[in-house]
Design a protein around this motif. Structure first.
Motif, PDB file in Angstrom:
ATOM      1  N   ALA A 170       0.748 -11.027  -7.641  1.00 32.48           N
ATOM      2  CA  ALA A 170      -0.330 -10.232  -7.042  1.00 32.48           C
ATOM      3  C   ALA A 170      -0.179  -8.760  -7.411  1.00 32.48           C
ATOM      4  O   ALA A 170      -1.178  -8.059  -7.639  1.00 32.48           O
ATOM      5  CB  ALA A 170      -0.344 -10.412  -5.529  1.00 32.48           C
ATOM      6  N   GLN A 171       1.059  -8.283  -7.489  1.00 33.29           N
ATOM      7  CA  GLN A 171       1.290  -6.895  -7.891  1.00 33.29           C
ATOM      8  C   GLN A 171       0.878  -6.693  -9.345  1.00 33.29           C
ATOM      9  O   GLN A 171       0.246  -5.688  -9.681  1.00 33.29           O
ATOM     10  CB  GLN A 171       2.761  -6.526  -7.691  1.00 33.29           C
ATOM     11  CG  GLN A 171       3.056  -5.065  -7.960  1.00 33.29           C
ATOM     12  CD  GLN A 171       4.511  -4.703  -7.686  1.00 33.29           C
ATOM     13  OE1 GLN A 171       5.379  -5.572  -7.578  1.00 33.29           O
ATOM     14  NE2 GLN A 171       4.778  -3.418  -7.576  1.00 33.29           N
ATOM     15  N   PHE A 172       1.200  -7.644 -10.206  1.00 27.90           N
ATOM     16  CA  PHE A 172       0.757  -7.561 -11.599  1.00 27.90           C
ATOM     17  C   PHE A 172      -0.770  -7.568 -11.669  1.00 27.90           C
ATOM     18  O   PHE A 172      -1.361  -6.797 -12.420  1.00 27.90           O
ATOM     19  CB  PHE A 172       1.310  -8.725 -12.424  1.00 27.90           C
ATOM     20  CG  PHE A 172       2.798  -8.708 -12.644  1.00 27.90           C
ATOM     21  CD1 PHE A 172       3.508  -7.515 -12.755  1.00 27.90           C
ATOM     22  CD2 PHE A 172       3.502  -9.894 -12.753  1.00 27.90           C
ATOM     23  CE1 PHE A 172       4.883  -7.509 -12.970  1.00 27.90           C
ATOM     24  CE2 PHE A 172       4.873  -9.901 -12.972  1.00 27.90           C
ATOM     25  CZ  PHE A 172       5.562  -8.711 -13.076  1.00 27.90           C
ATOM     26  N   GLU A 173      -1.401  -8.434 -10.891  1.00 24.21           N
ATOM     27  CA  GLU A 173      -2.863  -8.499 -10.883  1.00 24.21           C
ATOM     28  C   GLU A 173      -3.469  -7.151 -10.491  1.00 24.21           C
ATOM     29  O   GLU A 173      -4.426  -6.688 -11.117  1.00 24.21           O
ATOM     30  CB  GLU A 173      -3.333  -9.590  -9.916  1.00 24.21           C
ATOM     31  CG  GLU A 173      -4.829  -9.753  -9.865  1.00 24.21           C
ATOM     32  CD  GLU A 173      -5.286 -10.829  -8.891  1.00 24.21           C
ATOM     33  OE1 GLU A 173      -6.516 -10.949  -8.695  1.00 24.21           O
ATOM     34  OE2 GLU A 173      -4.447 -11.546  -8.317  1.00 24.21           O
ATOM     35  N   GLU A 174      -2.895  -6.520  -9.485  1.00 25.76           N
ATOM     36  CA  GLU A 174      -3.377  -5.209  -9.045  1.00 25.76           C
ATOM     37  C   GLU A 174      -3.243  -4.180 -10.174  1.00 25.76           C
ATOM     38  O   GLU A 174      -4.145  -3.376 -10.398  1.00 25.76           O
ATOM     39  CB  GLU A 174      -2.610  -4.750  -7.800  1.00 25.76           C
ATOM     40  CG  GLU A 174      -2.941  -3.353  -7.326  1.00 25.76           C
ATOM     41  CD  GLU A 174      -4.391  -3.162  -6.890  1.00 25.76           C
ATOM     42  OE1 GLU A 174      -4.901  -2.029  -7.022  1.00 25.76           O
ATOM     43  OE2 GLU A 174      -5.018  -4.127  -6.424  1.00 25.76           O
ATOM     44  N   LEU A 175      -2.139  -4.215 -10.887  1.00 22.45           N
ATOM     45  CA  LEU A 175      -1.946  -3.281 -12.002  1.00 22.45           C
ATOM     46  C   LEU A 175      -2.940  -3.549 -13.132  1.00 22.45           C
ATOM     47  O   LEU A 175      -3.464  -2.608 -13.735  1.00 22.45           O
ATOM     48  CB  LEU A 175      -0.510  -3.344 -12.524  1.00 22.45           C
ATOM     49  CG  LEU A 175       0.552  -2.763 -11.582  1.00 22.45           C
ATOM     50  CD1 LEU A 175       1.943  -3.002 -12.131  1.00 22.45           C
ATOM     51  CD2 LEU A 175       0.318  -1.281 -11.340  1.00 22.45           C
ATOM     52  N   PHE A 176      -3.217  -4.811 -13.403  1.00 22.51           N
ATOM     53  CA  PHE A 176      -4.232  -5.126 -14.417  1.00 22.51           C
ATOM     54  C   PHE A 176      -5.615  -4.648 -13.973  1.00 22.51           C
ATOM     55  O   PHE A 176      -6.384  -4.127 -14.780  1.00 22.51           O
ATOM     56  CB  PHE A 176      -4.238  -6.622 -14.740  1.00 22.51           C
ATOM     57  CG  PHE A 176      -3.171  -7.028 -15.721  1.00 22.51           C
ATOM     58  CD1 PHE A 176      -3.218  -6.600 -17.044  1.00 22.51           C
ATOM     59  CD2 PHE A 176      -2.112  -7.830 -15.322  1.00 22.51           C
ATOM     60  CE1 PHE A 176      -2.234  -6.970 -17.955  1.00 22.51           C
ATOM     61  CE2 PHE A 176      -1.122  -8.201 -16.218  1.00 22.51           C
ATOM     62  CZ  PHE A 176      -1.175  -7.771 -17.541  1.00 22.51           C
ATOM     63  N   GLN A 177      -5.919  -4.791 -12.687  1.00 22.45           N
ATOM     64  CA  GLN A 177      -7.199  -4.279 -12.171  1.00 22.45           C
ATOM     65  C   GLN A 177      -7.279  -2.762 -12.331  1.00 22.45           C
ATOM     66  O   GLN A 177      -8.314  -2.224 -12.743  1.00 22.45           O
ATOM     67  CB  GLN A 177      -7.379  -4.667 -10.701  1.00 22.45           C
ATOM     68  CG  GLN A 177      -7.675  -6.119 -10.482  1.00 22.45           C
ATOM     69  CD  GLN A 177      -7.649  -6.513  -9.009  1.00 22.45           C
ATOM     70  OE1 GLN A 177      -7.133  -5.800  -8.156  1.00 22.45           O
ATOM     71  NE2 GLN A 177      -8.183  -7.688  -8.715  1.00 22.45           N
ATOM     72  N   GLN A 178      -6.184  -2.075 -12.006  1.00 26.57           N
ATOM     73  CA  GLN A 178      -6.151  -0.621 -12.155  1.00 26.57           C
ATOM     74  C   GLN A 178      -6.306  -0.216 -13.621  1.00 26.57           C
ATOM     75  O   GLN A 178      -6.996   0.768 -13.932  1.00 26.57           O
ATOM     76  CB  GLN A 178      -4.844  -0.059 -11.591  1.00 26.57           C
ATOM     77  CG  GLN A 178      -4.731  -0.148 -10.084  1.00 26.57           C
ATOM     78  CD  GLN A 178      -3.348   0.260  -9.590  1.00 26.57           C
ATOM     79  OE1 GLN A 178      -2.537   0.828 -10.331  1.00 26.57           O
ATOM     80  NE2 GLN A 178      -3.062  -0.040  -8.325  1.00 26.57           N
ATOM     81  N   ALA A 179      -5.668  -0.968 -14.512  1.00 27.60           N
ATOM     82  CA  ALA A 179      -5.779  -0.672 -15.945  1.00 27.60           C
ATOM     83  C   ALA A 179      -7.218  -0.883 -16.419  1.00 27.60           C
ATOM     84  O   ALA A 179      -7.710  -0.115 -17.257  1.00 27.60           O
ATOM     85  CB  ALA A 179      -4.812  -1.546 -16.746  1.00 27.60           C
ATOM     86  N   PRO A 212      -8.204 -10.360 -14.242  1.00 29.28           N
ATOM     87  CA  PRO A 212      -6.880  -9.814 -13.918  1.00 29.28           C
ATOM     88  C   PRO A 212      -5.909 -10.853 -13.366  1.00 29.28           C
ATOM     89  O   PRO A 212      -4.703 -10.770 -13.616  1.00 29.28           O
ATOM     90  CB  PRO A 212      -7.177  -8.737 -12.868  1.00 29.28           C
ATOM     91  CG  PRO A 212      -8.600  -8.396 -13.060  1.00 29.28           C
ATOM     92  CD  PRO A 212      -9.270  -9.639 -13.571  1.00 29.28           C
ATOM     93  N   LYS A 213      -6.414 -11.830 -12.646  1.00 32.46           N
ATOM     94  CA  LYS A 213      -5.550 -12.880 -12.098  1.00 32.46           C
ATOM     95  C   LYS A 213      -4.952 -13.725 -13.224  1.00 32.46           C
ATOM     96  O   LYS A 213      -3.762 -14.044 -13.213  1.00 32.46           O
ATOM     97  CB  LYS A 213      -6.325 -13.761 -11.123  1.00 32.46           C
ATOM     98  CG  LYS A 213      -5.458 -14.772 -10.405  1.00 32.46           C
ATOM     99  CD  LYS A 213      -6.249 -15.429  -9.285  1.00 32.46           C
ATOM    100  CE  LYS A 213      -5.378 -16.086  -8.258  1.00 32.46           C
ATOM    101  NZ  LYS A 213      -4.453 -15.226  -7.572  1.00 32.46           N
ATOM    102  N   VAL A 214      -5.772 -14.062 -14.213  1.00 33.61           N
ATOM    103  CA  VAL A 214      -5.298 -14.837 -15.363  1.00 33.61           C
ATOM    104  C   VAL A 214      -4.299 -14.005 -16.174  1.00 33.61           C
ATOM    105  O   VAL A 214      -3.251 -14.510 -16.601  1.00 33.61           O
ATOM    106  CB  VAL A 214      -6.479 -15.298 -16.239  1.00 33.61           C
ATOM    107  CG1 VAL A 214      -6.000 -15.931 -17.541  1.00 33.61           C
ATOM    108  CG2 VAL A 214      -7.366 -16.273 -15.463  1.00 33.61           C
ATOM    109  N   LEU A 215      -4.613 -12.731 -16.364  1.00 38.18           N
ATOM    110  CA  LEU A 215      -3.691 -11.840 -17.086  1.00 38.18           C
ATOM    111  C   LEU A 215      -2.348 -11.747 -16.370  1.00 38.18           C
ATOM    112  O   LEU A 215      -1.289 -11.785 -17.000  1.00 38.18           O
ATOM    113  CB  LEU A 215      -4.301 -10.443 -17.239  1.00 38.18           C
ATOM    114  CG  LEU A 215      -5.511 -10.307 -18.154  1.00 38.18           C
ATOM    115  CD1 LEU A 215      -6.059  -8.888 -18.079  1.00 38.18           C
ATOM    116  CD2 LEU A 215      -5.168 -10.691 -19.582  1.00 38.18           C
ATOM    117  N   ALA A 216      -2.393 -11.625 -15.057  1.00 39.08           N
ATOM    118  CA  ALA A 216      -1.163 -11.503 -14.262  1.00 39.08           C
ATOM    119  C   ALA A 216      -0.313 -12.768 -14.363  1.00 39.08           C
ATOM    120  O   ALA A 216       0.909 -12.696 -14.517  1.00 39.08           O
ATOM    121  CB  ALA A 216      -1.511 -11.213 -12.808  1.00 39.08           C
TER     122      ALA A 216
END
Length: 190
Positions: A130-139, A151-155
């Motif tokens: 979930a933290q990775f997903e949040e960072l992908f969303q921010q990016a 972002p969920k798939v990327l995370a």
């Protein structure tokens, strides 16, 4: 009036974490813990209750520290730079008891036995994802990653890559630094 313990509980949890991380659940005996913590059995049970309770604390410490490192990195460098730097941090952690992720090691070791600690490890892995997903969303919001990507798939993919990287870092003859570089540069193509 009970005596105040003359030990630093957090420091003991860190020592236990390192032992569990290196040896795993089954590979760590109570005698091993007593020796590393320099505690007699009565003091150990009074302080932690059980091996399982201490392992849960050690797992929490491992997961929390990792999430905090990533948060600090993202605050200093921004989300995309943090995601690119993190794989290199994984393989450059020379002081770590093991390169492989303690959460994934626990999940793999204990899942087949339906042990509650495997469930705990999975919950921690989900928090990291979930933290990775949040960072992908921010990016994406910053324009560093195309918005066509989920972002969920990327995370999930990124976490899978990191877990594989950690296993590769344990193997002899594998250039884990090159793999870390490839994971980081792959983010430029998003």
């Amino acid at each position: 009036m009970p005596r105040k313990p003359n030990y630093d509980r957090d420091e003991l949890i860190e020592r236990a974490r390192d032992l569990f991380w290196k040896r795993g659940w089954a590979g760590t005996s109570l005698k091993d813990l007593e020796a590393v913590l320099q505690m007699k059995p009565g003091s150990f049970y009074a302080a932690f209750g059980s091996k399982e309770a201490l392992f849960a604390l050690a797992l929490e410490k491992y997961a929390t520290d990792g999430r905090e490192r990533l948060t600090t990195l993202a605050q200093k460098q921004g989300p995309i730079k943090a995601l690119q730097r993190f794989p290199k941090m994984v393989v450059e952690s020379d002081g770590a008891p093991a390169k492989a992720c303690m959460l994934s090691k626990t999940l793999l070791e204990l899942h087949a036995h339906n042990h509650p600690l495997a469930h705990d490890a999975n919950l921690h892995l989900l928090k990291v994802e979930a933290q990775f997903e949040e960072l992908f969303q921010q990016a994406q919001s910053a324009g560093d990653i195309d918005c066509s990507h989920d972002p969920k798939v990327l995370a999930r993919r990124y976490q899978s890559d990191l877990l594989g990287l950690r296993v590769s870092a344990e193997r002899e003859g594998v250039d884990a630094h090159a793999i870390a570089t490839e994971i980081a540069s792959g983010l430029n193509r998003l």
